[in-house]
Each structure stands twice: as structure tokens, then as C-alpha cells.
Motif scaffolding. Structure first.
Motif, PDB file in Angstrom:
ATOM      1  N   ILE A 189       0.515   6.009  -4.261  1.00  0.00           N
ATOM      2  CA  ILE A 189       0.632   5.541  -5.635  1.00  0.00           C
ATOM      3  C   ILE A 189      -0.248   6.207  -6.845  1.00  0.00           C
ATOM      4  N   PRO A 190       0.030   5.823  -8.101  1.00  0.00           N
ATOM      5  CA  PRO A 190      -1.148   6.895  -8.831  1.00  0.00           C
ATOM      6  C   PRO A 190      -2.365   5.731  -8.917  1.00  0.00           C
ATOM      7  N   SER A 191      -3.347   7.423  -8.159  1.00  0.00           N
ATOM      8  CA  SER A 191      -5.177   5.762  -8.391  1.00  0.00           C
ATOM      9  C   SER A 191      -4.787   5.133  -9.492  1.00  0.00           C
ATOM     10  N   GLU A 192      -4.130   5.388 -10.546  1.00  0.00           N
ATOM     11  CA  GLU A 192      -4.680   5.125 -12.401  1.00  0.00           C
ATOM     12  C   GLU A 192      -4.641   3.733 -12.300  1.00  0.00           C
ATOM     13  N   PHE A 193      -4.102   2.975 -11.573  1.00  0.00           N
ATOM     14  CA  PHE A 193      -3.941   1.485 -11.270  1.00  0.00           C
ATOM     15  C   PHE A 193      -5.745   0.496 -10.907  1.00  0.00           C
ATOM     16  N   MET A 194      -6.184   1.314 -10.262  1.00  0.00           N
ATOM     17  CA  MET A 194      -7.658   0.692 -10.275  1.00  0.00           C
ATOM     18  C   MET A 194      -8.591   1.169 -11.255  1.00  0.00           C
ATOM     19  N   ASP A 195      -7.973   1.533 -12.228  1.00  0.00           N
ATOM     20  CA  ASP A 195      -9.248   1.458 -13.770  1.00  0.00           C
ATOM     21  C   ASP A 195      -8.248   0.714 -14.554  1.00  0.00           C
ATOM     22  N   VAL A 196      -7.340   1.156 -15.181  1.00  0.00           N
ATOM     23  CA  VAL A 196      -5.946   0.512 -16.011  1.00  0.00           C
ATOM     24  C   VAL A 196      -6.469  -1.320 -15.968  1.00  0.00           C
ATOM     25  N   ASN A 197      -6.040  -2.131 -17.452  1.00  0.00           N
ATOM     26  CA  ASN A 197      -6.330  -3.480 -17.223  1.00  0.00           C
ATOM     27  C   ASN A 197      -4.708  -3.647 -17.060  1.00  0.00           C
ATOM     28  N   TYR A 198      -3.446  -2.616 -16.718  1.00  0.00           N
ATOM     29  CA  TYR A 198      -2.355  -3.280 -16.171  1.00  0.00           C
ATOM     30  C   TYR A 198      -2.489  -3.667 -14.990  1.00  0.00           C
ATOM     31  N   GLY A 199      -3.193  -2.692 -14.058  1.00  0.00           N
ATOM     32  CA  GLY A 199      -3.822  -2.868 -12.564  1.00  0.00           C
ATOM     33  C   GLY A 199      -4.281  -4.438 -12.067  1.00  0.00           C
ATOM     34  N   LYS A 200      -4.767  -5.050 -13.388  1.00  0.00           N
ATOM     35  CA  LYS A 200      -5.436  -6.364 -13.013  1.00  0.00           C
ATOM     36  C   LYS A 200      -4.571  -6.570 -12.065  1.00  0.00           C
ATOM     37  N   ALA A 201      -2.950  -7.476 -11.865  1.00  0.00           N
ATOM     38  CA  ALA A 201      -1.969  -7.648 -11.004  1.00  0.00           C
ATOM     39  C   ALA A 201      -2.207  -7.519  -9.824  1.00  0.00           C
ATOM     40  N   ILE A 202      -2.396  -5.977  -9.984  1.00  0.00           N
ATOM     41  CA  ILE A 202      -1.676  -5.571  -8.560  1.00  0.00           C
ATOM     42  C   ILE A 202      -3.575  -5.099  -7.878  1.00  0.00           C
ATOM     43  N   LYS A 203      -4.548  -5.575  -8.105  1.00  0.00           N
ATOM     44  CA  LYS A 203      -5.766  -6.001  -7.756  1.00  0.00           C
ATOM     45  C   LYS A 203      -5.659  -7.067  -7.455  1.00  0.00           C
ATOM     46  N   ASN A 204      -5.734  -8.126  -7.875  1.00  0.00           N
ATOM     47  CA  ASN A 204      -5.420  -9.355  -7.813  1.00  0.00           C
ATOM     48  C   ASN A 204      -4.079  -9.346  -6.495  1.00  0.00           C
ATOM     49  N   TYR A 205      -3.704  -9.165  -6.451  1.00  0.00           N
ATOM     50  CA  TYR A 205      -2.534  -9.260  -4.781  1.00  0.00           C
ATOM     51  C   TYR A 205      -3.186  -8.322  -4.152  1.00  0.00           C
ATOM     52  N   LEU A 206      -4.175  -6.975  -4.420  1.00  0.00           N
ATOM     53  CA  LEU A 206      -4.446  -6.807  -3.247  1.00  0.00           C
ATOM     54  C   LEU A 206      -5.327  -7.669  -1.974  1.00  0.00           C
ATOM     55  N   LEU A 207      -6.752  -7.919  -3.038  1.00  0.00           N
ATOM     56  CA  LEU A 207      -7.711  -8.985  -2.650  1.00  0.00           C
ATOM     57  C   LEU A 207      -7.399 -10.732  -2.445  1.00  0.00           C
ATOM     58  N   LYS A 208      -6.675 -10.924  -2.956  1.00  0.00           N
ATOM     59  CA  LYS A 208      -6.334 -12.516  -2.515  1.00  0.00           C
ATOM     60  C   LYS A 208      -5.362 -12.905  -1.592  1.00  0.00           C
ATOM     61  N   LYS A 209      -3.555 -12.094  -1.974  1.00  0.00           N
ATOM     62  CA  LYS A 209      -2.455 -12.180  -1.189  1.00  0.00           C
ATOM     63  C   LYS A 209      -2.825 -11.500   0.745  1.00  0.00           C
ATOM     64  N   VAL A 210      -3.348 -10.399   0.056  1.00  0.00           N
ATOM     65  CA  VAL A 210      -2.694  -9.425   1.492  1.00  0.00           C
ATOM     66  C   VAL A 210      -4.369  -9.575   2.052  1.00  0.00           C
ATOM     67  N   THR A 211      -5.067  -8.054   3.581  1.00  0.00           N
ATOM     68  CA  THR A 211      -6.165  -7.984   3.476  1.00  0.00           C
ATOM     69  C   THR A 211      -6.123  -6.461   3.619  1.00  0.00           C
ATOM     70  N   LEU A 212      -6.915  -5.733   2.124  1.00  0.00           N
ATOM     71  CA  LEU A 212      -6.361  -4.624   1.817  1.00  0.00           C
ATOM     72  C   LEU A 212      -7.676  -3.871   3.119  1.00  0.00           C
ATOM     73  N   ILE A 213      -6.827  -2.924   3.783  1.00  0.00           N
ATOM     74  CA  ILE A 213      -7.540  -2.078   4.689  1.00  0.00           C
ATOM     75  C   ILE A 213      -8.684  -0.574   3.996  1.00  0.00           C
TER      76      ILE A 213
END
Length: 524
Positions: A189-213
Motif C-alpha cells: 500500500i502507499p506509505s502515506e498512511f503512516m503520516d497523514v491524519n486519515y491514516g489514524k484509523a489504519i494505525k489504530n487497527y494495526l496496533l489494537k486489532k491485530v499484531t503488527l509484525i
């Protein structure tokens, strides 16, 4: 048929299908084919995370011609493949792609993955999901489609997605219900989710719902897709609740197997760090009481006209159309046409530049313009039904009236590439004129107390400008974001977070500001 022949046939088919569509058509569908070598390395790494003896239940929800499936068939572990499912929305792919994989175990459905109900039983789900989801930006998604997808992700992952999120964000979250417990997913996927405000939901998912490897990011200069200027990342997750003090591996470089740098980062750090692209190159930063640029300046984007070609005119165009001067404001040309970092002015405040431009801005109703200013009325009619129907224009009370922006003493370029001679991607420009700036610039307005101090002596603003241009370029780059090809961009809030200790040190006690509290992206 030998397995290696599949890939040669697939590449030939991919080329044929791409040629049937224009770049614009493929862009609208988010179709950016995964290069063969990249697909191979992603599949190899994903299988290594899955475990040696595990049967493989494979899913690609944005199948295309099957770059990942082809790579999987050429792996030693291909014998462990129990079933394979692909979904593809584009009917143009249906007949030829089905024919390509006819003699394999693949089941390919030409359906919209986001409209499918996930399997109810664990045994019907998949333990290896690998996908390059459609890169469709939110501009191409209707309001109704966004609402539908937002409701689905809220139901599936309890994540409220921003309206600015691209389709790839929804794919990642909706696939959660298709994963077996303990299953592995690899997302290109595009790396922009790592920095932008709309990526907040994705980062929450990666940290709370699954194990980010792991997150592997490619060098920004290395554009993985020939037809998309996007910086790519690969995200690997495991469908388990993350353990306490979980460490995430960040890697960077052209090679997945031999990254140029790597760093383990505790998930607790990621909960408060807004810029995940800091890793692995930069150190973990801790809370700092240092002043930042937002403590000194109010920072805004320049004017968004809605159509620069219509509203920003040259001196020659002004004369040709005989436009009234009271509705024209001097405006600074874009950085590519600005050959100086200090804009001088004449006695009337006009910028002394080779390229002199003017912004058309009138807040009079059409009836009054038609009656009093026939030349302006004639010019506006060139834009009626075209420019007037563009998004920004049609949402204004008067379509040719611009938003309010005042002259800023210092402006900063909004986008740029590293200049080899300076190492800087962004330019701070000292503006002595009355000219305003468009949204290719950020406008720096000193806060009241500082503005009063600077106004007493003109040389003081020059000192501040010189300090800004002497800031460590990295301190600015790390707050912004980077796109494919090494294109850097920085938003007002991001520029506001740049450390400004050296600027504060140059101010006397009477002008020093009060610290502005910065909030974490993940604060509730």
C-alpha cells in the motif's frame, strides 16, 4: 504446463489488458500492476511468517492478473496450497484471466470485494492474504460510496474512517473478517498512511486489532510503479491480539531480504508517534518542552483559487482584457518561477519580479459587475458554466470571490525535492511586498507579541528568516511526508511542529511566546 511459463503468460496478458485502457482509466480504477520481482519477494516473506508445515489457504481480494498467485505457485511451499481465492472487480479481466489459471486450484470471482459478506466459519477463512489493493483516492469516490464503506469498516473493525481515506484503507480493514485466527496478511500500500491524519484509523487497527509484525518501506526515490508517483510500503500483520510490550520491525531499502536499515520499535511508542516514516532512519523521539514554529507563527496555506489559469493573470492578460485594477491583487508566482528567496518591492508594495502576476478577486454581485464593469463582466463570462462549476467556485457565495488571505512577511514552499546544493526541499522566502500567495506556499504570520517586536525594526524579520533557512533540513523533512520520486510535502500543522529553539533564542524576553500545547494523534 511448467509453473515458470505461467508468469511469462501472465506478464504478456497484463501488457495486453493495460493497453486496452488509457492511463486515466486505469488510474480511476486504481489499477497499478505489481512488478514480478516485488510480488515474489512479498510472497516469500509472507510464507516465512506463516510457518513451515502450515497448509495454505490463499486469498487476494484485488487479484488483477494474479502476480501474487503466480509467485506462490513457483514457491517450494506451493505443495501446501489447499485452496486459492481471488476477487477482481473489473469484468475486462474475467475471460482471459480465468483462462490463464484454468488448470490451477484458483477460484476467481469477478465481484466487488467490498460488497461481499465474509465467511462465518473459521474453516472457510484464509490464513494467507496478500494484496495490492486499488489505489483510488477519495476524490474519485462518491459521497454515498464513502458512507457505505465507513459503515462497513465501523461494523467490521470498530474503526471510524476519515472521508479523506483512499479505497486501499477500506480493503485492509474489511479483509479482517476474512482472516483465520493466527493468519498472516501482507499488504502492498502507499506509505502515506503512516503520516497523514486519515491514516489514524489504519494505525489504530494495526496496533489494537491485530499484531503488527513488520513495515518495510522502499526508498522514496525508488518508485515501484511506473505509472504512479507513490511511495510504497509493505505491511505484515498476524490475526492475533498484540502481546504486551510488542516490538514492531521497521525496515527500509530496495531489498526485503537485505534492507539498508532496520529498527525495532515498541508499540507504545507508535501509539504516540504521528510520523511512522521516522523509522527506521531516525531515532525514537521523546516528549520535548522545546518551542516549535507554531509557538512563533500562525501558519496557513495560501489561496486556493479553484482555477489558477483563470484567476491568476499576467500583466499582458490584464491589459488585453482591460480589467479594473481595484479587483486585482499582486500574487507571488509558483516556486519554479521564483528565482530569489527575497522578494523586494517598489514604493507601492508591488513585487519587483520578472514574472508579475495578479489575482482576480471581486465580491460584487453579477448584476453590479455587468452594470459598472463591462470588461470584467465580459471576462467572467469566459468562465461561466466551466470555471464557475468547479468544486471550490460553485461552493462560494460569489464564484469569482476569493478567500481572505493577508500578506505574509515569510512564506515557505509547500512541496519540493532535495536540492543537491543545499540539501533542502523547502524554501523560506522573505516577502517585502504586498503580494499574497497561492496554495503552493505556506504563509507564516508572526503571533501578535512577536509581530509587534518585529515591526519596530525591519532588520529583525530578516534575522528570523535567516535562522529559518539555517535550520537543519532533516528537522523539517521528518515532520512532512515524502512521495515516490523523492517529492516532499509539508502541511501547516506539520511545519508548525518543527523545532524552533534557535529562533526563540534570538528573541528578547519581551517577545518570547508562550508554549503551545501539542496533542498526540491518538489522544481520545
Amino acid at each position: 504446463m511448467r509453473k515458470t511459463n505461467f508468469e511469462r503468460r501472465r506478464l504478456s496478458l497484463q501488457c495486453q489488458l493495460d493497453q486496452k485502457k488509457t492511463h486515466k482509466e486505469r488510474n480511476k480504477l486504481g489499477q497499478f500492476a505489481t512488478p514480478s520481482l516485488l510480488a515474489k519477494s512479498i510472497v516469500e516473506h509472507s510464507i516465512s511468517l506463516l510457518g513451515e508445515q502450515t497448509d495454505i489457504h490463499f486469498l487476494d481480494p484485488a487479484f488483477g492478473t494474479g502476480a501474487f498467485f503466480s509467485a506462490l505457485l513457483n514457491m517450494e511451499r506451493a505443495g501446501n496450497l489447499v485452496r486459492a481465492q481471488g476477487f477482481e472487480i473489473d469484468p475486462c479481466y474475467a475471460e482471459s484471466v480465468r483462462e490463464l489459471w484454468r488448470d490451477t486450484s484458483l477460484n476467481l470471482d469477478i465481484l466487488d470485494f467490498t460488497r461481499l459478506s465474509p465467511p462465518n466459519q473459521q474453516s472457510e477463512r484464509y490464513n494467507l492474504i496478500i494484496c495490492n489493493p486499488p489505489y483510488i483516492r477519495h476524490h474519485y469516490m462518491s459521497r454515498e460510496e464513502k458512507i457505505r464503506l465507513q459503515e462497513l469498516t465501523l461494523k467490521t473493525c470498530e474503526m471510524r474512517m476519515s472521508g479523506l481515506a483512499g479505497l486501499y484503507c477500506y480493503f485492509l480493514c474489511l479483509a479482517h473478517s476474512w482472516m483465520m485466527k493466527g493468519g498472516i496478511a501482507g499488504w502492498l500500500i502507499p506509505s502515506e498512511f503512516m503520516d497523514v491524519n486519515y491514516g489514524k484509523a489504519i494505525k489504530n487497527y494495526l496496533l489494537k486489532k491485530v499484531t503488527l509484525i513488520q513495515i518495510h518501506r522502499f526508498d522514496s526515490e525508488d518508485v515501484k510503479f511506473d505509472d504512479a508517483l507513490v511511495s510504497s510500503a509493505i505491511v505484515w500483520i498476524k490475526n492475533t491480539i498484540p502481546p504486551p510490550n510488542h516490538q514492531v520491525l521497521f525496515t527500509l531499502g530496495d531489498s526485503l531480504s537485505s534492507p539498508s536499515s532496520s529498527k525495532w520499535v515498541n508499540s507504545s511508542i507508535l501509539m504516540t508517534e504521528e510520523k511512522w516514516t521516522r523509522f527506521p532512519s531516525l531515532n525514537i523521539r521523546h516528549n520535548s518542552d522545546n518551542f516549535c514554529l507554531a509557538d512563533i507563527f500562525e501558519i496557513k496555506r495560501g489561496i486556493a483559487t479553484g482555477d489558477n489559469a483563470f484567476f491568476i493573470l499576467t500583466e499582458k492578460q490584464v491589459k488585453e482584457h482591460k480589467l479594473p485594477t481595484e479587483f486585482l491583487k499582486p500574487i507571488i508566482p509558483s516556486p519554479r518561477y521564483l528565482y530569489t528567496d527575497e522578494i523586494q518591492a517598489d514604493d507601492e508594495g508591488m513585487p519587483l519580479l520578472e514574472r508579475r502576476l495578479f489575482l482576480l478577486d471581486c465580491n460584487l454581485p453579477e448584476e453590479e459587475v455587468q452594470k459598472k464593469y463591462p470588461n470584467l463582466w465580459k471576462y467572467l463570462n469566459f468562465g461561466k458554466g466551466t470555471v464557475s462549476e468547479r468544486y471550490l467556485c460553485r461552493h462560494r457565495k460569489i464564484w469569482y470571490s476569493q478567500e481572505r488571505r493577508y500578506t505574509a512577511p515569510i512564506i515557505c514552499s509547500y512541496m519540493g525535492r532535495n536540492r543537491s546544493e543545499t540539501g533542502r526541499a523547502f524554501r523560506f522566502i522573505l516577502n517585502h511586498s504586498n503580494a499574497i500567495a497561492s496554495n503552493v506556499y505556506l504563509l507564516l504570520y508572526p503571533h501578535k507579541k512577536i509581530a509587534q517586536y518585529l515591526a519596530l525594526e525591519p532588520s529583525r524579520i530578516r534575522k528570523i528568516w535567516e535562522i529559518l533557512n539555517s535550520l537543519n533540513p532533516t528537522s523539517i523533512l521528518e515532520e512532512g511526508r515524502v512521495y515516490g520520486g523523492g517529492l516532499h510535502k509539508i502541511e501547516p500543522k506539520e511545519l508548525g511542529k518543527v523545532d524552533a529553539t534557535s529562533v526563540i533564542d534570538a528573541l528578547p524576553a519581551i517577545a518570547k511566546p508562550t508554549k503551545v500545547v501539542q496533542y498526540s494523534l491518538f489522544e481520545s
